[in-house]
Design an enzyme around this catalytic site. Sequence first.
Site, PDB file in Angstrom:
ATOM      1  N   PRO A   1       0.777  -1.241   0.000  1.00  0.00           N
ATOM      2  CA  PRO A   1       0.000   0.000   0.000  1.00  0.00           C
ATOM      3  C   PRO A   1       0.811   1.296   0.000  1.00  0.00           C
ATOM      4  O   PRO A   1       0.785   2.079   0.947  1.00  0.00           O
ATOM      5  CB  PRO A   1      -0.825  -0.129   1.277  1.00  0.00           C
ATOM      6  CG  PRO A   1       0.050  -0.923   2.192  1.00  0.00           C
ATOM      7  CD  PRO A   1       0.758  -1.903   1.306  1.00  0.00           C
ATOM      8  N   CYS A   2       1.471   1.569  -1.112  1.00  0.00           N
ATOM      9  CA  CYS A   2       2.226   2.818  -1.231  1.00  0.00           C
ATOM     10  C   CYS A   2       1.298   4.026  -1.295  1.00  0.00           C
ATOM     11  O   CYS A   2       1.737   5.153  -1.050  1.00  0.00           O
ATOM     12  CB  CYS A   2       3.177   2.766  -2.421  1.00  0.00           C
ATOM     13  SG  CYS A   2       2.407   2.356  -3.978  1.00  0.00           S
ATOM     14  N   HIS A   3       0.013   3.808  -1.563  1.00  0.00           N
ATOM     15  CA  HIS A   3      -0.937   4.924  -1.575  1.00  0.00           C
ATOM     16  C   HIS A   3      -1.123   5.512  -0.180  1.00  0.00           C
ATOM     17  O   HIS A   3      -1.625   6.617  -0.036  1.00  0.00           O
ATOM     18  CB  HIS A   3      -2.288   4.481  -2.155  1.00  0.00           C
ATOM     19  CG  HIS A   3      -2.970   3.406  -1.374  1.00  0.00           C
ATOM     20  ND1 HIS A   3      -2.648   2.066  -1.531  1.00  0.00           N
ATOM     21  CD2 HIS A   3      -3.950   3.460  -0.439  1.00  0.00           C
ATOM     22  CE1 HIS A   3      -3.402   1.349  -0.726  1.00  0.00           C
ATOM     23  NE2 HIS A   3      -4.195   2.176  -0.047  1.00  0.00           N
TER      24      HIS A   3
END
Length: 183
Positions: free
Chosen positions: A142-144
């Site tokens: 989850p780089c968001h």
Amino acid sequence: MQTERKKLIHWGMVRISESHFILAATDRGLCYLQFHESDAEPPVHWGHKQFPEHSWVEDKEDVLQPYLVQIEEYLRGLRTEFTLPLDLRGTEFQQGVWRALNEIPHGMTHSYSEIAQALNKPSAVRAVGTAIGANPILIVVPCHRVVGKNGALTGYRGGLVNKEKLLELEEFRTGKASGGPRM
């Protein structure tokens, strides 16, 4: 004489909950997931660099199905964690950054500097940003959930509009907002 089994990357361009994705998996796990409309580098070119011993085969239904199910469940608000096997390839530093991303709780955000501090490398903020930008498995890794130090939305390989939608979706699912756009 035993023959060696050919190593394959199964891939497909799929539509999940109103978004288009390119995804790929080896026999070890998911290795690539990107929004299609913003993917700058063809996955086959990327794959030849990361998986030079693999051949590519288009396959939307069989091998990819378990991945499609969990991604769709997430995008519909029915899943907050993934149990997918992953086949992530990167440098030791990138791997550390990607593990740190997986530690960010659903519905929460961290800054780039917080990720650098978690890795005991507080001066490596730019390197952390570069490693995050190289994340081949959006959403699942989850780089968001990484934002600027001041909370501002910053670069996202899948596009800032999609980053905002993902963050709003997580806020919606955790009850922090009265609603959010569906992807």
